[in-house]
Design a protein around this motif. Structure first.
Motif, PDB file in Angstrom:
ATOM      1  N   LYS A   9      24.515  60.391  82.146  1.00  0.00           N
ATOM      2  CA  LYS A   9      25.676  59.582  82.502  1.00  0.00           C
ATOM      3  C   LYS A   9      26.762  59.713  81.443  1.00  0.00           C
ATOM      4  O   LYS A   9      27.952  59.854  81.765  1.00  0.00           O
ATOM      5  CB  LYS A   9      25.247  58.123  82.642  1.00  0.00           C
ATOM      6  N   TYR A  10      26.354  59.695  80.168  1.00  0.00           N
ATOM      7  CA  TYR A  10      27.320  59.825  79.083  1.00  0.00           C
ATOM      8  C   TYR A  10      27.991  61.208  79.112  1.00  0.00           C
ATOM      9  O   TYR A  10      29.214  61.314  78.954  1.00  0.00           O
ATOM     10  CB  TYR A  10      26.643  59.626  77.732  1.00  0.00           C
ATOM     11  N   ARG A  11      27.182  62.271  79.345  1.00  0.00           N
ATOM     12  CA  ARG A  11      27.733  63.617  79.345  1.00  0.00           C
ATOM     13  C   ARG A  11      28.762  63.789  80.472  1.00  0.00           C
ATOM     14  O   ARG A  11      29.805  64.413  80.293  1.00  0.00           O
ATOM     15  CB  ARG A  11      26.628  64.663  79.518  1.00  0.00           C
ATOM     16  N   TYR A  12      28.473  63.193  81.631  1.00  0.00           N
ATOM     17  CA  TYR A  12      29.415  63.324  82.745  1.00  0.00           C
ATOM     18  C   TYR A  12      30.658  62.463  82.539  1.00  0.00           C
ATOM     19  O   TYR A  12      31.758  62.824  82.990  1.00  0.00           O
ATOM     20  CB  TYR A  12      28.746  63.006  84.085  1.00  0.00           C
ATOM     21  N   LYS A  13      30.501  61.351  81.859  1.00  0.00           N
ATOM     22  CA  LYS A  13      31.691  60.563  81.505  1.00  0.00           C
ATOM     23  C   LYS A  13      32.599  61.380  80.581  1.00  0.00           C
ATOM     24  O   LYS A  13      33.829  61.331  80.686  1.00  0.00           O
ATOM     25  CB  LYS A  13      31.279  59.253  80.846  1.00  0.00           C
ATOM     26  N   LEU A  14      31.969  62.122  79.672  1.00  0.00           N
ATOM     27  CA  LEU A  14      32.718  62.989  78.767  1.00  0.00           C
ATOM     28  C   LEU A  14      33.430  64.091  79.557  1.00  0.00           C
ATOM     29  O   LEU A  14      34.599  64.413  79.298  1.00  0.00           O
ATOM     30  CB  LEU A  14      31.769  63.606  77.738  1.00  0.00           C
ATOM     31  N   VAL A  15      32.728  64.640  80.539  1.00  0.00           N
ATOM     32  CA  VAL A  15      33.314  65.661  81.398  1.00  0.00           C
ATOM     33  C   VAL A  15      34.504  65.086  82.168  1.00  0.00           C
ATOM     34  O   VAL A  15      35.589  65.679  82.214  1.00  0.00           O
ATOM     35  CB  VAL A  15      32.256  66.210  82.390  1.00  0.00           C
ATOM     36  N   PHE A  16      34.313  63.896  82.771  1.00  0.00           N
ATOM     37  CA  PHE A  16      35.382  63.277  83.553  1.00  0.00           C
ATOM     38  C   PHE A  16      36.581  62.925  82.679  1.00  0.00           C
ATOM     39  O   PHE A  16      37.732  63.081  83.100  1.00  0.00           O
ATOM     40  CB  PHE A  16      34.864  62.023  84.258  1.00  0.00           C
ATOM     41  N   LYS A  17      36.302  62.458  81.463  1.00  0.00           N
ATOM     42  CA  LYS A  17      37.394  62.065  80.568  1.00  0.00           C
ATOM     43  C   LYS A  17      38.278  63.264  80.220  1.00  0.00           C
ATOM     44  O   LYS A  17      39.511  63.197  80.329  1.00  0.00           O
ATOM     45  CB  LYS A  17      36.839  61.430  79.295  1.00  0.00           C
ATOM     46  N   ASN A  69      36.302  53.732  78.205  1.00  0.00           N
ATOM     47  CA  ASN A  69      35.614  53.309  76.980  1.00  0.00           C
ATOM     48  C   ASN A  69      34.552  54.292  76.502  1.00  0.00           C
ATOM     49  O   ASN A  69      33.719  53.950  75.650  1.00  0.00           O
ATOM     50  CB  ASN A  69      34.958  51.927  77.145  1.00  0.00           C
ATOM     51  N   THR A  70      34.567  55.514  77.019  1.00  0.00           N
ATOM     52  CA  THR A  70      33.633  56.539  76.534  1.00  0.00           C
ATOM     53  C   THR A  70      34.200  57.158  75.265  1.00  0.00           C
ATOM     54  O   THR A  70      35.334  57.647  75.254  1.00  0.00           O
ATOM     55  CB  THR A  70      33.425  57.634  77.590  1.00  0.00           C
ATOM     56  N   LYS A  71      33.408  57.125  74.204  1.00  0.00           N
ATOM     57  CA  LYS A  71      33.861  57.677  72.929  1.00  0.00           C
ATOM     58  C   LYS A  71      33.836  59.196  72.991  1.00  0.00           C
ATOM     59  O   LYS A  71      32.861  59.794  73.445  1.00  0.00           O
ATOM     60  CB  LYS A  71      32.953  57.187  71.796  1.00  0.00           C
ATOM     61  N   ASN A  72      34.914  59.820  72.536  1.00  0.00           N
ATOM     62  CA  ASN A  72      34.993  61.280  72.587  1.00  0.00           C
ATOM     63  C   ASN A  72      34.068  61.908  71.558  1.00  0.00           C
ATOM     64  O   ASN A  72      33.829  61.348  70.484  1.00  0.00           O
ATOM     65  CB  ASN A  72      36.422  61.760  72.321  1.00  0.00           C
ATOM     66  N   SER A  73      33.528  63.078  71.879  1.00  0.00           N
ATOM     67  CA  SER A  73      32.695  63.830  70.952  1.00  0.00           C
ATOM     68  C   SER A  73      32.833  65.295  71.298  1.00  0.00           C
ATOM     69  O   SER A  73      33.457  65.665  72.294  1.00  0.00           O
ATOM     70  CB  SER A  73      31.235  63.385  71.061  1.00  0.00           C
ATOM     71  N   ALA A  74      32.259  66.146  70.468  1.00  0.00           N
ATOM     72  CA  ALA A  74      32.342  67.589  70.702  1.00  0.00           C
ATOM     73  C   ALA A  74      31.722  67.934  72.051  1.00  0.00           C
ATOM     74  O   ALA A  74      30.729  67.343  72.465  1.00  0.00           O
ATOM     75  CB  ALA A  74      31.634  68.346  69.592  1.00  0.00           C
ATOM     76  N   ILE A  75      32.329  68.882  72.722  1.00  0.00           N
ATOM     77  CA  ILE A  75      31.876  69.286  74.051  1.00  0.00           C
ATOM     78  C   ILE A  75      30.903  70.442  73.912  1.00  0.00           C
ATOM     79  O   ILE A  75      31.240  71.481  73.334  1.00  0.00           O
ATOM     80  CB  ILE A  75      33.073  69.717  74.922  1.00  0.00           C
ATOM     81  N   ASN A  76      29.682  70.267  74.422  1.00  0.00           N
ATOM     82  CA  ASN A  76      28.741  71.386  74.361  1.00  0.00           C
ATOM     83  C   ASN A  76      29.060  72.393  75.464  1.00  0.00           C
ATOM     84  O   ASN A  76      29.862  72.149  76.358  1.00  0.00           O
ATOM     85  CB  ASN A  76      27.284  70.900  74.437  1.00  0.00           C
ATOM     86  N   ILE A  77      28.391  73.525  75.417  1.00  0.00           N
ATOM     87  CA  ILE A  77      28.735  74.626  76.316  1.00  0.00           C
ATOM     88  C   ILE A  77      28.482  74.270  77.774  1.00  0.00           C
ATOM     89  O   ILE A  77      29.238  74.661  78.659  1.00  0.00           O
ATOM     90  CB  ILE A  77      27.965  75.902  75.900  1.00  0.00           C
ATOM     91  N   GLN A  78      27.416  73.497  78.055  1.00  0.00           N
ATOM     92  CA  GLN A  78      27.124  73.131  79.444  1.00  0.00           C
ATOM     93  C   GLN A  78      28.176  72.188  80.012  1.00  0.00           C
ATOM     94  O   GLN A  78      28.627  72.351  81.152  1.00  0.00           O
ATOM     95  CB  GLN A  78      25.737  72.491  79.531  1.00  0.00           C
ATOM     96  N   ASP A  79      28.594  71.205  79.215  1.00  0.00           N
ATOM     97  CA  ASP A  79      29.671  70.318  79.652  1.00  0.00           C
ATOM     98  C   ASP A  79      30.967  71.094  79.847  1.00  0.00           C
ATOM     99  O   ASP A  79      31.719  70.869  80.806  1.00  0.00           O
ATOM    100  CB  ASP A  79      29.911  69.206  78.634  1.00  0.00           C
ATOM    101  N   ALA A  80      31.209  72.006  78.923  1.00  0.00           N
ATOM    102  CA  ALA A  80      32.452  72.779  78.965  1.00  0.00           C
ATOM    103  C   ALA A  80      32.539  73.633  80.223  1.00  0.00           C
ATOM    104  O   ALA A  80      33.603  73.771  80.822  1.00  0.00           O
ATOM    105  CB  ALA A  80      32.549  73.667  77.727  1.00  0.00           C
ATOM    106  N   ILE A  81      31.409  74.198  80.639  1.00  0.00           N
ATOM    107  CA  ILE A  81      31.394  75.020  81.848  1.00  0.00           C
ATOM    108  C   ILE A  81      31.795  74.188  83.065  1.00  0.00           C
ATOM    109  O   ILE A  81      32.572  74.633  83.921  1.00  0.00           O
ATOM    110  CB  ILE A  81      30.005  75.654  82.041  1.00  0.00           C
ATOM    111  N   VAL A  82      31.297  72.954  83.154  1.00  0.00           N
ATOM    112  CA  VAL A  82      31.653  72.077  84.264  1.00  0.00           C
ATOM    113  C   VAL A  82      33.135  71.703  84.195  1.00  0.00           C
ATOM    114  O   VAL A  82      33.833  71.681  85.224  1.00  0.00           O
ATOM    115  CB  VAL A  82      30.777  70.809  84.266  1.00  0.00           C
TER     116      VAL A  82
END
Length: 500
Positions: A9-17, A69-82
């Motif tokens: 859920k957190y990773r997809y929030k990062l993707v959506f953000k 309210n999702t805190k930003n962090s470095a994007i890993n390669i799998q998140d980045a691909i999406v």
């Protein structure tokens, strides 16, 4: 909540953000660009860009709300691909909307045109003599920024947060250790060439500023969109052709090679890709000249057109000085091969890329040499790329084999689809190589009256070819696998199962 589900859920929030932010910025850019139409008192075009921009901003805002309210962090390669998959897909769609809202194209044609722009292909369905100037400019800017890529822009804007995006878009040209500084240098090179090209075309070739601006952007992006129906041939200007040939080669050259030429000329000379490009052109230009163009245009006219068209095909630009209707099968075959080979790695070109071609050649020659070496001899292959030396590892070989195999698999499917519509073999081979390698030259298959099946198979080819297949496949597979996992976890909770 299970830890896996919480992390997902957190990773997809990062993707959506991150996707949402890019779409909001993109929408603002659409509106600001559309405002230029007001200078021409073209209110219809302005409203089409305004509406498209607002839709993009609304969509981006919705994504941001999903990740509030999702805190930003470095994007890993799998998140980045999406993210790359979502941003490219949605940007192409939103870029198509102005064509639809202004009544220039229907939705199928508009998505084709937008895809051709962002992927720097250059195949077109519009009549450039009838559309407003703002749309001619929009086509050129799509290609220019599409050549740079969204990831490059995001790295400049966000720094380390965009590292995953940069890798996901298939870029490896880190000219200096700091990625953000690398991106700035690359964009600086890109802009510098644009300024040089506009000045040369304006003051040496005598083109109007509007034509100079548009053709410089699309030449550097190896895109090929033109403001003229007959492309560069309509100018009948040898100075313009020479300048554009230089710009096409510059666009088809990797940014790492550009940097090596500027800062480390000793390493530039060790880069195999410029030599490979030169070698291919030295062979292909005389072949096209003596077997095709000399017969049609005489020796000097044939030399002029064969040189321009060979460079246009190999770099994946798609500009033309002549029609291919009267070309024989031999000339079309050479052009098809050049389009498949493509330009240099980490350039704006498409195709298989010359780095991979060189690696295949080195493996073949080393395999032959190895036969004559003493038994038990161990050797490895090293190749310069930009300013760094790279060992040809097992991973490199896997990349080469996978991309080459996938290219020809998609190419075969595309050609078969075109054949099913009754087009000839040589025309189908030419046209789909142009689409899949993001070139833009056409034998006449791609027209506003083309069947929807032809328009969409070419659209898919341009899209897959620009992102080199696997980014799209990985993103789609990851999304479906994550949905499947979520459903399984939810059902497990309903049945009273333990934490996942």
């Amino acid at each position: 909540m299970p830890k896996y589900l919480s992390n997902l859920k957190y990773r997809y929030k990062l993707v959506f953000k991150n996707t949402g932010l890019m779409l909001v910025y993109f929408g603002i850019g659409l509106i600001l660009f559309g405002s230029l139409a007001l200078f021409y008192k073209d209110f219809n075009s302005f409203y089409s860009f305004l509406e498209s921009g607002l839709i993009s901003i609304f969509t981006g805002s919705f994504f941001i709300l999903l990740s509030w309210n999702t805190k930003n962090s470095a994007i890993n390669i799998q998140d980045a691909i999406v993210i790359i998959f979502l941003v490219w897909t949605l940007a192409i769609f939103f870029s198509a909307l102005p064509f639809v809202f202004s009544g220039i194209l229907n939705i199928h044609q508009a998505i084709f045109e937008s895809t051709s722009g962002w992927t720097t292909t250059g195949l077109t369905l519009v009549d450039v003599t009838k559309i407003p100037k703002i749309f001619l400019l929009w086509r050129s800017l799509m290609q220019y920024f599409g050549g740079a890529g969204f990831a490059l822009i995001m790295v400049i804007a966000t720094g380390a947060l965009g590292v995953g995006l940069y890798q996901a878009e298939g870029r490896t040209d880190n000219v200096v250790p700091n990625l953000r500084d690398s991106a700035k240098i690359i964009f600086g090179i890109y802009i510098s060439w644009a300024i040089i090209g506009i000045i040369l075309l304006k003051f040496i070739a005598g083109l109007s500023f509007f034509d100079s601006f548009n053709h410089t952007l699309t030449a550097l992006a190896t895109g090929g969109f033109s403001t003229k129906v007959n492309s560069i041939g309509e100018f009948n200007n040898i100075n313009a052709e020479i300048i554009i040939m230089v710009l096409m080669i510059a666009g088809g050259t990797g940014f790492g090679v550009h940097y090596a030429a500027l800062r480390r000329r000793d390493l530039f000379r060790k880069n195999p890709e410029p030599k490979t490009m030169f070698f291919i052109l030295i062979i292909s230009i005389p072949l096209i000249l003596f077997f095709t163009t000399k017969l049609l245009y005489g020796f000097w006219g044939g030399l002029r057109h064969s040189a321009f068209q060979a460079i246009s095909a190999l770099t994946g630009t798609g500009f033309s000085t002549v029609s291919f209707e009267n070309w024989n099968g031999f000339g079309l075959l050479i052009m098809t091969i050049l389009m498949i080979l493509g330009g240099m790695m980490d350039s704006t070109s498409g195709g298989l890329k010359l780095f991979r071609i060189f690696v295949i050649w080195k493996i073949i020659t080393h395999q032959i040499k190895n036969y004559f070496k003493p038994e038990g001899s161990i050797f490895h292959i090293e190749v310069y790329k930009g300013i760094s030396k790279k060992k040809i590892s097992y991973d490199t070989l896997k990349d080469v084999i996978a991309v080459v195999f996938m290219y020809f698999l998609i190419y075969t499917i595309g050609v078969l689809v075109l054949l099913s519509y009754g087009y000839s073999m040589e025309d189908s081979l030419f046209e789909y190589a142009s689409a899949l390698s993001a070139v833009g030259l056409s034998i006449g298959i791609t027209t506003p009256n083309s069947p929807l099946g032809v328009i969409w198979i070419e659209t898919i080819g341009m899209y897959l070819g620009r992102l080199e297949f696997f980014v799209i496949f990985f993103a789609i597979i990851k999304i479906f696998r994550d949905i499947k996992d979520i459903i399984q976890i939810k059902f497990s909770k309903i049945r009273g199962g333990g934490p996942f």
